[in-house]
Design a protein around this motif. Structure first.
Motif, PDB file in Angstrom:
ATOM      1  N   LEU A 101       0.855  -1.187   0.000  1.00 35.32           N
ATOM      2  CA  LEU A 101       0.000   0.000   0.000  1.00 35.32           C
ATOM      3  C   LEU A 101       0.885   1.229   0.000  1.00 35.32           C
ATOM      4  N   ARG A 102       0.786   2.028  -1.051  1.00 33.39           N
ATOM      5  CA  ARG A 102       1.574   3.250  -1.170  1.00 33.39           C
ATOM      6  C   ARG A 102       0.655   4.432  -0.833  1.00 33.39           C
ATOM      7  N   THR A 103       0.917   5.068   0.301  1.00 38.48           N
ATOM      8  CA  THR A 103       0.005   6.100   0.793  1.00 38.48           C
ATOM      9  C   THR A 103       0.739   7.029   1.736  1.00 38.48           C
ATOM     10  N   ARG A 104       0.154   8.194   1.962  1.00 36.43           N
ATOM     11  CA  ARG A 104       0.608   9.100   3.015  1.00 36.43           C
ATOM     12  C   ARG A 104      -0.523   9.381   4.010  1.00 36.43           C
ATOM     13  N   ASP A 105      -1.541   8.580   3.959  1.00 34.58           N
ATOM     14  CA  ASP A 105      -2.666   8.724   4.871  1.00 34.58           C
ATOM     15  C   ASP A 105      -2.207   8.436   6.302  1.00 34.58           C
ATOM     16  N   ASP A 106      -2.484   9.378   7.220  1.00 34.03           N
ATOM     17  CA  ASP A 106      -1.998   9.267   8.598  1.00 34.03           C
ATOM     18  C   ASP A 106      -2.432   7.966   9.268  1.00 34.03           C
ATOM     19  N   ALA A 107      -3.616   7.516   8.981  1.00 32.39           N
ATOM     20  CA  ALA A 107      -4.108   6.304   9.623  1.00 32.39           C
ATOM     21  C   ALA A 107      -3.292   5.082   9.206  1.00 32.39           C
ATOM     22  N   TRP A 108      -2.857   5.064   7.953  1.00 32.13           N
ATOM     23  CA  TRP A 108      -2.098   3.920   7.455  1.00 32.13           C
ATOM     24  C   TRP A 108      -0.633   3.979   7.861  1.00 32.13           C
ATOM     25  N   ILE A 109      -0.073   5.181   7.970  1.00 27.46           N
ATOM     26  CA  ILE A 109       1.363   5.265   8.280  1.00 27.46           C
ATOM     27  C   ILE A 109       1.617   5.394   9.781  1.00 27.46           C
ATOM     28  N   THR A 110       0.595   5.109  10.565  1.00 25.29           N
ATOM     29  CA  THR A 110       0.725   4.995  12.012  1.00 25.29           C
ATOM     30  C   THR A 110       0.777   3.518  12.367  1.00 25.29           C
ATOM     31  N   PRO A 111       1.725   3.091  13.199  1.00 24.56           N
ATOM     32  CA  PRO A 111       1.842   1.661  13.515  1.00 24.56           C
ATOM     33  C   PRO A 111       0.541   1.066  14.026  1.00 24.56           C
ATOM     34  N   GLY A 112       0.316  -0.172  13.636  1.00 28.15           N
ATOM     35  CA  GLY A 112      -0.884  -0.886  14.045  1.00 28.15           C
ATOM     36  C   GLY A 112      -0.805  -2.336  13.631  1.00 28.15           C
TER      37      GLY A 112
END
Length: 308
Positions: free
Chosen positions: A34-45
């Motif tokens: 997934l190539r994104t800069r969306d904060d939800a995705w680039i936050t560890p989880g």
């Protein structure tokens, strides 16, 4: 934890996250890139490995970025890129997935890190410039070649960057896997050459069962007495010289001057060996059509070298 997503940044791509993707997609083949800069995705989880984005490096949280301050450094103070971080944590697992024997694991891991990963890290961080390869070669460095796979400036189609990234991924994979395969093969060759050196004893001729890299093993064994190497090549046999060092074309002993540039009947006449086929004008390799003939040429070459 099951990894479901490999998350990196969207937009233009560089060597570090593309090469990181090579490592991670092999280890987690069912995960989606997934190539994104969306904060939800680039936050560890849960289920995510995040790399080259997120401005944090926390291996326990599975985030591997290097753009933050302070930036992550190697033990010697040189900077990591995301590729270096991913290799540091996942490189050994990657080598195991390629069936690299455990006995060779640490040496190949370190060698690949020094010769392949570190230059990518340094160039990505601006510590080393591609131009250091020279004006004629700078465009042929791996980072530059990867950059050339990006869309051209006026390709504004939606998803162009992502499509280019996925097109570049198998190309990058080929470079990494070929490099690893050669390092593993060199280790296998070393064991075979060491056995051949022991078998040769005091002989000045190294007899190998096939063509393979041999110089490093000869040097490591301290086999300074060896002058020539015999190997089969298809239906023929070759007699090659052993160089003085890696940074020179000077041989420990050249083949006889009288053979230089001769072929077939002329070489048979000059050497007196039936089946002699070719001697390079540079006197570093000769070819014969049988093992018996190449051994005879080798014996003559040794006598010539010993007689000065």
């Amino acid at each position: 934890m099951t990894i479901t997503h490999l998350v990196t940044h969207s937009g233009g791509f560089h060597a570090d996250e593309l090469l990181s993707s090579v490592i991670l997609t092999r280890l987690f083949p069912d995960a989606e890139i997934l190539r994104t800069r969306d904060d939800a995705w680039i936050t560890p989880g849960a289920g995510k490995i995040i790399y080259d984005v997120g401005r944090d490096y926390d291996a326990d949280a599975l985030i591997f970025d290097h753009h933050q301050r302070p930036n992550p450094l190697r033990e010697d103070g040189q900077p990591f890129s995301s590729f270096g971080l991913v290799w540091h944590h996942y490189g050994r697992d990657y080598l195991r997935s390629l069936n690299v024997p455990d006995v060779d694991l640490e040496e190949i891991h370190a060698s690949f890190d020094k010769g392949f990963v570190l230059p990518i890290d340094l160039m990505d961080n601006g510590v080393m410039n591609q131009s250091e390869a020279g004006p004629m070669l700078s465009a042929l460095t791996l980072p530059a070649l990867i950059e050339s796979l990006k869309p051209v400036f006026d390709d504004t189609d939606e998803g162009a960057d992502d499509r280019a990234f996925l097109t570049a991924l198998p190309i990058a994979r080929a470079f990494i896997e070929a490099s690893i395969a050669r390092k593993a093969a060199k280790r296998r060759a070393k064991a075979m050459v060491m056995a051949a050196i022991e078998k040769a004893g005091d002989s000045k001729i190294l007899d190998l069962e096939m063509g393979m890299p041999f110089r490093s093993a000869v040097e490591e064994a301290g086999a300074d007495h060896l002058l020539y190497v015999i190997t089969p090549r298809g239906d023929d046999w070759t007699l090659g010289c052993i160089r003085v060092g890696n940074d020179t074309f000077e041989n420990r002993a050249d083949l006889p001057e009288a053979w230089a540039g001769l072929t077939d009947d002329a070489l048979e006449a000059a050497s007196g060996v039936k089946g002699a086929k070719f001697c390079h004008n540079g006197r570093f390799i000769a070819v014969a059509n049988s093992r018996e003939a190449i051994v005879a040429l080798a014996d003559l070459a040794v006598r010539n070298a010993e007689n000065g």
